[in-house]
Design a protein around this motif. Structure first.
Motif, mmCIF file in Angstrom:
data_model
loop_
_atom_site.group_PDB
_atom_site.id
_atom_site.type_symbol
_atom_site.label_atom_id
_atom_site.label_comp_id
_atom_site.label_asym_id
_atom_site.label_seq_id
_atom_site.Cartn_x
_atom_site.Cartn_y
_atom_site.Cartn_z
ATOM 1 N N ASP A 144 0.721 -1.295 0.022
ATOM 2 C CA ASP A 144 0.119 -0.053 -0.056
ATOM 3 C C ASP A 144 0.783 1.257 -0.069
ATOM 4 O O ASP A 144 0.239 2.230 0.365
ATOM 5 C CB ASP A 144 -0.879 0.072 1.253
ATOM 6 C CG ASP A 144 -2.376 0.651 0.908
ATOM 7 O OD1 ASP A 144 -2.922 0.509 -0.487
ATOM 8 O OD2 ASP A 144 -2.805 1.585 1.716
ATOM 9 N N ARG A 145 2.075 1.069 -0.385
ATOM 10 C CA ARG A 145 2.896 2.286 -0.423
ATOM 11 C C ARG A 145 3.488 2.465 -1.868
ATOM 12 O O ARG A 145 4.042 1.303 -2.337
ATOM 13 C CB ARG A 145 3.785 2.538 0.734
ATOM 14 C CG ARG A 145 3.135 2.884 2.045
ATOM 15 C CD ARG A 145 4.149 2.700 3.215
ATOM 16 N NE ARG A 145 5.427 3.544 3.053
ATOM 17 C CZ ARG A 145 5.971 4.578 3.600
ATOM 18 N NH1 ARG A 145 5.025 5.124 4.588
ATOM 19 N NH2 ARG A 145 7.028 4.964 3.278
ATOM 20 N N VAL B 67 1.146 -3.729 -3.070
ATOM 21 C CA VAL B 67 0.058 -4.354 -3.173
ATOM 22 C C VAL B 67 -0.820 -3.512 -2.183
ATOM 23 O O VAL B 67 -0.608 -3.073 -1.210
ATOM 24 C CB VAL B 67 0.115 -5.742 -2.685
ATOM 25 C CG1 VAL B 67 -1.315 -6.249 -2.327
ATOM 26 C CG2 VAL B 67 0.814 -6.716 -3.539
ATOM 27 N N SER B 68 -2.267 -3.261 -2.625
ATOM 28 C CA SER B 68 -3.202 -2.381 -1.955
ATOM 29 C C SER B 68 -3.495 -2.984 -0.475
ATOM 30 O O SER B 68 -3.517 -4.310 -0.428
ATOM 31 C CB SER B 68 -4.126 -2.080 -2.816
ATOM 32 O OG SER B 68 -5.316 -3.066 -2.728
ATOM 33 N N GLY C 29 12.171 -5.503 3.302
ATOM 34 C CA GLY C 29 11.903 -4.584 4.835
ATOM 35 C C GLY C 29 11.314 -3.196 4.553
ATOM 36 O O GLY C 29 11.975 -2.451 4.749
ATOM 37 N N TYR C 30 10.401 -3.211 3.713
ATOM 38 C CA TYR C 30 9.719 -2.076 3.302
ATOM 39 C C TYR C 30 8.659 -1.284 4.524
ATOM 40 O O TYR C 30 8.251 -2.284 5.268
ATOM 41 C CB TYR C 30 9.184 -1.925 2.266
ATOM 42 C CG TYR C 30 9.829 -1.968 0.920
ATOM 43 C CD1 TYR C 30 10.716 -0.543 0.401
ATOM 44 C CD2 TYR C 30 10.100 -2.938 0.121
ATOM 45 C CE1 TYR C 30 11.560 -0.846 -0.711
ATOM 46 C CE2 TYR C 30 10.759 -3.165 -0.930
ATOM 47 C CZ TYR C 30 11.648 -1.943 -1.276
ATOM 48 O OH TYR C 30 12.524 -1.811 -2.337
ATOM 49 N N ARG C 31 8.614 -0.134 4.499
ATOM 50 C CA ARG C 31 7.942 0.633 5.609
ATOM 51 C C ARG C 31 6.379 0.260 5.860
ATOM 52 O O ARG C 31 5.865 0.126 6.920
ATOM 53 C CB ARG C 31 7.940 1.923 5.674
ATOM 54 C CG ARG C 31 7.334 2.755 6.649
ATOM 55 C CD ARG C 31 8.053 2.575 7.869
ATOM 56 N NE ARG C 31 9.380 2.933 8.380
ATOM 57 C CZ ARG C 31 9.930 4.086 8.554
ATOM 58 N NH1 ARG C 31 8.910 4.994 8.813
ATOM 59 N NH2 ARG C 31 11.160 4.312 8.767
ATOM 60 N N GLY C 32 6.039 -0.015 4.639
ATOM 61 C CA GLY C 32 4.338 -0.260 4.710
ATOM 62 C C GLY C 32 3.961 -1.636 5.275
ATOM 63 O O GLY C 32 2.920 -2.012 5.648
ATOM 64 N N ALA D 104 0.773 -4.010 6.528
ATOM 65 C CA ALA D 104 0.330 -5.146 6.795
ATOM 66 C C ALA D 104 0.348 -5.905 8.168
ATOM 67 O O ALA D 104 -0.398 -6.744 8.516
ATOM 68 C CB ALA D 104 1.684 -6.051 6.085
ATOM 69 N N LEU D 105 1.185 -5.397 9.084
ATOM 70 C CA LEU D 105 1.234 -6.046 10.611
ATOM 71 C C LEU D 105 -0.015 -5.602 11.136
ATOM 72 O O LEU D 105 -0.414 -6.392 11.651
ATOM 73 C CB LEU D 105 2.437 -5.110 11.314
ATOM 74 C CG LEU D 105 2.327 -5.563 12.703
ATOM 75 C CD1 LEU D 105 2.651 -7.237 12.833
ATOM 76 C CD2 LEU D 105 3.671 -4.782 13.258
#
Length: 292
Positions: A6-7, A15-16, A62-65, A70-71
């Motif tokens: 989503d970023r 991915v949204s 390891g992307y911020r989104g 996701a978390l």
């Protein structure tokens, strides 16, 4: 196999959020048990997962989104996953190489001339911007860490921007990685500097894998088994042997096939992207799960 959620990471849109949640809900409706790869392999090794459908959600780079989007969704459904990190980039606050290159290219004012260690590029149009960006990104796996660092520094000089600021904007921080561990996620190896492993000499390959394993040992305390994701999906027999030698229990590829428990190759595990044929629709996700 996910990357960003989503970023915008400048060379791709993640991915949204809605689509990601739909996929989790579908897997749960289909009675899949969703867990980190190391836990799945431990069950299989003990003979306890043989009658179950097991799904692993893995996130490369390891992307911020993955943390911001996701978390929370995965906590909502009480499922865990595996996050593959290149710790040398984290330690030095360097964003993913492709993200750094694409970011600079999107910021350039045209027409312009770019001087890089690989040569000079003249960029007069948006088409040429896209073409040069792809040329640079395609060259990443064949470059060494010092060459990549020199290239990225040269590019950032063109726009007078801060590389570390881009890292903070786009990548996970050490504290966020620790939070994933506390939530029961697996932290896996993804090389130390995210390099094309088959192109490294023996000494550099050994160092890249050993340093990756050292940091996995530091962060991954939820499993007795540790897993690895080949950067760019590139590997050969020499790379497999080094990954085994350094103490990893399994490794994932970018080959798109379902892993059958009865004939599982632990160091060439298949993974599917979130959708097929570049169509981000749940039907293509279901097709992969059902057909393989």
């Amino acid at each position: 196999m996910y990357h960003e959620i989503d970023r915008n990471i400048y060379y791709d849109i993640g991915v949204s959020k809605q689509y990601f949640e739909q996929q989790i809900k579908y897997l749960l409706r289909m009675k899949f048990r969703i867990m980190p790869l190391c836990e799945a392999l431990e069950l299989i090794k003990e003979g306890k997962g043989l009658s179950n459908r097991i799904a692993v959600l893995s996130f490369d780079d390891g992307y911020r989104g993955v943390y911001e989007v996701a978390l929370p969704i995965m906590k909502k459904y009480d499922v865990k996953g595996t996050v593959y990190i290149s710790f040398g980039l984290v330690e030095n606050k360097i964003p993913n190489w492709a993200t750094a290159i694409a970011y600079v290219m999107t910021k350039l004012r045209l027409p312009t001339e770019i001087d890089t260690p690989q040569g000079t590029f003249r960029v007069n149009s948006d088409y040429e911007r896209q073409r040069v960006t792809q040329i640079m990104i395609n060259s990443i796996p064949r470059m060494k860490q010092d060459e990549l660092s020199e290239l990225v520094r040269a590019l950032f000089d063109h726009i007078h921007d801060d590389l570390h600021r881009l890292y903070e904007e786009t990548m996970l921080t050490p504290d966020q990685i620790k939070e994933f561990v506390e939530e029961g996620f697996e932290i896996g190896g993804h090389g130390y500097y995210h390099l094309g492993l088959p192109y490294l000499d023996d000494n550099d390959l050994a160092q890249e894998i050993e340093l990756s394993k050292n940091f996995v040992n530091k962060y991954n305390r939820n499993c007795t088994m540790n897993t690895f994701a080949y950067p760019f999906g590139l590997y050969d027999t020499r790379v497999i042997n080094e990954v085994k030698h350094r103490g990893f229990s399994a490794a994932v590829t970018m080959k798109t096939y379902l892993n059958k428990i009865s004939r599982m190759n632990y160091f060439e595990l298949g993974r599917f992207p979130p959708y097929r044929f570049f169509i981000p629709h749940l039907s293509t996700f279901k097709y992969q799960v059902i057909v393989g």
